[in-house]
Design a protein around this motif. Structure first.
Motif, PDB file in Angstrom:
ATOM      1  N   LEU A  33      40.036  45.588  39.263  1.00 31.83           N
ATOM      2  CA  LEU A  33      40.314  44.962  37.961  1.00 31.83           C
ATOM      3  C   LEU A  33      39.485  43.690  37.808  1.00 31.83           C
ATOM      4  CD1 LEU A  33      44.190  45.434  37.910  1.00 31.83           C
ATOM      5  CD2 LEU A  33      42.387  47.064  37.333  1.00 31.83           C
ATOM      6  N   VAL A  34      38.182  43.859  37.802  1.00 30.37           N
ATOM      7  CA  VAL A  34      37.257  42.724  37.897  1.00 30.37           C
ATOM      8  C   VAL A  34      37.196  41.887  36.619  1.00 30.37           C
ATOM      9  CG1 VAL A  34      35.844  43.791  39.668  1.00 30.37           C
ATOM     10  CG2 VAL A  34      35.331  44.231  37.245  1.00 30.37           C
ATOM     11  N   PHE A  58      37.180  33.847  43.407  1.00 24.38           N
ATOM     12  CA  PHE A  58      37.449  33.060  42.192  1.00 24.38           C
ATOM     13  C   PHE A  58      37.788  31.595  42.479  1.00 24.38           C
ATOM     14  CE2 PHE A  58      41.271  35.469  43.345  1.00 24.38           C
ATOM     15  CZ  PHE A  58      42.239  34.482  43.427  1.00 24.38           C
ATOM     16  N   ARG A  59      37.297  31.080  43.578  1.00 28.36           N
ATOM     17  CA  ARG A  59      37.501  29.660  43.875  1.00 28.36           C
ATOM     18  C   ARG A  59      37.008  28.761  42.745  1.00 28.36           C
ATOM     19  NH1 ARG A  59      38.713  28.337  49.206  1.00 28.36           N
ATOM     20  NH2 ARG A  59      38.332  29.976  50.755  1.00 28.36           N
ATOM     21  N   GLU A  60      35.875  29.148  42.142  1.00 32.78           N
ATOM     22  CA  GLU A  60      35.249  28.310  41.138  1.00 32.78           C
ATOM     23  C   GLU A  60      35.809  28.548  39.737  1.00 32.78           C
ATOM     24  OE1 GLU A  60      32.968  25.954  41.813  1.00 32.78           O
ATOM     25  OE2 GLU A  60      33.155  26.411  43.953  1.00 32.78           O
ATOM     26  N   SER A  61      36.397  29.707  39.490  1.00 28.99           N
ATOM     27  CA  SER A  61      36.850  30.025  38.134  1.00 28.99           C
ATOM     28  C   SER A  61      38.307  29.656  37.887  1.00 28.99           C
ATOM     29  CB  SER A  61      36.659  31.526  37.853  1.00 28.99           C
ATOM     30  OG  SER A  61      37.460  32.302  38.722  1.00 28.99           O
ATOM     31  N   LEU A  62      39.131  29.624  38.937  1.00 23.43           N
ATOM     32  CA  LEU A  62      40.564  29.394  38.744  1.00 23.43           C
ATOM     33  C   LEU A  62      40.842  27.976  38.248  1.00 23.43           C
ATOM     34  CD1 LEU A  62      43.027  31.326  39.307  1.00 23.43           C
ATOM     35  CD2 LEU A  62      43.583  29.755  41.156  1.00 23.43           C
ATOM     36  N   ASN A  98      37.969  40.191  44.727  1.00 23.28           N
ATOM     37  CA  ASN A  98      36.927  40.623  43.797  1.00 23.28           C
ATOM     38  C   ASN A  98      37.118  40.114  42.372  1.00 23.28           C
ATOM     39  OD1 ASN A  98      35.812  42.094  45.864  1.00 23.28           O
ATOM     40  ND2 ASN A  98      36.591  44.070  45.172  1.00 23.28           N
ATOM     41  N   LEU A  99      38.215  39.446  42.110  1.00 18.84           N
ATOM     42  CA  LEU A  99      38.538  39.055  40.729  1.00 18.84           C
ATOM     43  C   LEU A  99      37.823  37.757  40.372  1.00 18.84           C
ATOM     44  CD1 LEU A  99      42.339  39.923  40.717  1.00 18.84           C
ATOM     45  CD2 LEU A  99      40.364  41.423  40.473  1.00 18.84           C
ATOM     46  N   THR A 100      36.532  37.855  40.146  1.00 20.60           N
ATOM     47  CA  THR A 100      35.689  36.667  39.972  1.00 20.60           C
ATOM     48  C   THR A 100      35.886  35.951  38.644  1.00 20.60           C
ATOM     49  OG1 THR A 100      33.905  38.072  39.132  1.00 20.60           O
ATOM     50  CG2 THR A 100      33.915  37.583  41.499  1.00 20.60           C
ATOM     51  N   ARG A 101      36.639  36.547  37.728  1.00 19.19           N
ATOM     52  CA  ARG A 101      36.874  35.917  36.425  1.00 19.19           C
ATOM     53  C   ARG A 101      38.281  35.343  36.288  1.00 19.19           C
ATOM     54  NH1 ARG A 101      33.906  40.102  32.145  1.00 19.19           N
ATOM     55  NH2 ARG A 101      31.892  40.177  33.231  1.00 19.19           N
ATOM     56  N   LEU A 102      39.050  35.394  37.365  1.00 17.71           N
ATOM     57  CA  LEU A 102      40.446  34.961  37.289  1.00 17.71           C
ATOM     58  C   LEU A 102      40.550  33.467  36.984  1.00 17.71           C
ATOM     59  CD1 LEU A 102      43.125  36.505  37.654  1.00 17.71           C
ATOM     60  CD2 LEU A 102      43.263  35.523  39.938  1.00 17.71           C
TER      61      LEU A 102
END
Length: 330
Positions: free
Chosen positions: A242-243, A290-294, A263-267
């Motif tokens: 669910l990317v 998703f360290r950078e997006s959360l 894998n959820l890089t947009r979270l």
């Protein structure tokens, strides 16, 4: 509001809208005998009144596109005249939310209907939906007493389906809803996720059901928002594909660690509060993607949230975090 007081007088609409829009919401009207209904009306809003019957003059508004009768006192007999009002058959939006109906009304004549709302009534069955136009894009039947998903197979254009707060036990008969983008099934009795092969859904809510597993979501690769809180889920699984997820809510379950979300890089939003997650180590290992997006995470009322230096550790794991639990960072 004192029942003996006069209804609030609304400011008249701008002159350009005066002949097309009639807004009498929250006027506490028992009938429309004192109201002028110009034949040019396109939209009539009668929300929050005390109507027990439909004024027959509404049937002559041949330009009418939107009719809201939300929050009145209309029962099945009261809305029966709608089935023969051919002069307003071009209606596109019909709202009967929060009344006293026990069944789906006959709206067969409305061949251009786009929005149909019968939420917050006492409806026990979806029988009658098969007669609703296949042009429908939004259907709302939440907060009723429906036990089975049925008579929806012809809604090929439907984009939003709201059936929350009913008595549903099984996800079924969804396979033909090829345009569906939002499915809201919270507060039911569903035990197993079954989207019947649908892959285009972007928002899915199954909060407050009886789920014990997340499996069944693997092919819903378009999902952007997923709400699974208040269930009995013990393991995070079936999420790695669910990317496109931006919001994941798995609060108030039985989770002991964080899995299958690297894998959820947009979270952007992650709700994990009220679980049994013991260590921040599993979180740190599982969120690499998703360290950078959360920007928002909730972990309160987990054992790990009581660890020393909890807040500083969270900011270390998520350098761009803006909110942890109730604390908002500047």
């Amino acid at each position: 509001m004192d029942s003996s007081a006069k209804p609030e007088i609304h400011d008249p609409p701008p002159e350009s809208d005066a002949a097309t829009l009639l807004d009498l919401s929250s006027c506490q009207l028992r009938d429309l005998s004192s109201v002028d209904l110009p034949p040019t009306l396109v939209e009539v809003d009668l929300t929050a009144n005390r109507l027990t019957a439909l004024d027959p003059r509404l049937s002559q508004l041949s330009n009418l596109k939107k009719l809201s009768l939300r929050q009145n006192l209309l029962n099945d007999d009261a809305v029966l005249p709608l089935s023969s009002w051919h002069s307003i058959s071009a209606l596109q939006e019909l709202v009967l939310r929060d009344n006293q109906m026990k069944m789906i009304p006959d709206v067969t004549i409305f061949k251009m209907l786009l929005v149909f709302d019968v939420s917050f009534n006492e409806i026990t069955s979806l029988n009658g939906l098969s007669k609703v136009s296949n042009t429908l894009k939004e259907l709302y039947v939440s907060k009723n007493e429906v036990t089975k998903i049925e008579e929806i197979e012809h809604f090929h254009e439907l984009q939003i389906l709201e059936l929350g707060s009913n008595r549903l036990r099984v996800m079924e008969n969804l396979q033909n809803l090829s345009s569906l983008l939002e499915l809201w099934l919270g507060r039911n009795r569903i035990r197993v996720i079954d989207l019947c092969g649908l892959k285009c859904i972007k928002k899915l809510s199954l909060q407050s059901n009886r789920l014990t597993s997340m499996t069944g979501l693997e092919e819903c690769v378009a999902l952007e928002e997923l709400y699974l809180s208040h269930n009995g889920i013990a393991k995070m699984e079936g999420l790695s594909t669910l990317v496109n997820l931006r919001v994941l809510d798995v609060a108030s379950n039985k989770l002991t660690e964080v899995n299958d979300i690297a894998n959820l890089t947009r979270l952007e939003d992650l709700w994990l509060n009220d679980n049994q997650i013991a260590s921040l180590d599993s979180l740190a290992e599982g969120v690499t993607g998703f360290r950078e997006s959360l920007t928002t995470i909730y972990l309160e009322r987990n054992p790990c949230a009581t660890s020393p230096n909890y807040m500083s550790r969270m900011r270390e794991i998520f350098p761009k975090i803006e909110q942890v639990d109730s604390e908002i960072f500047a």
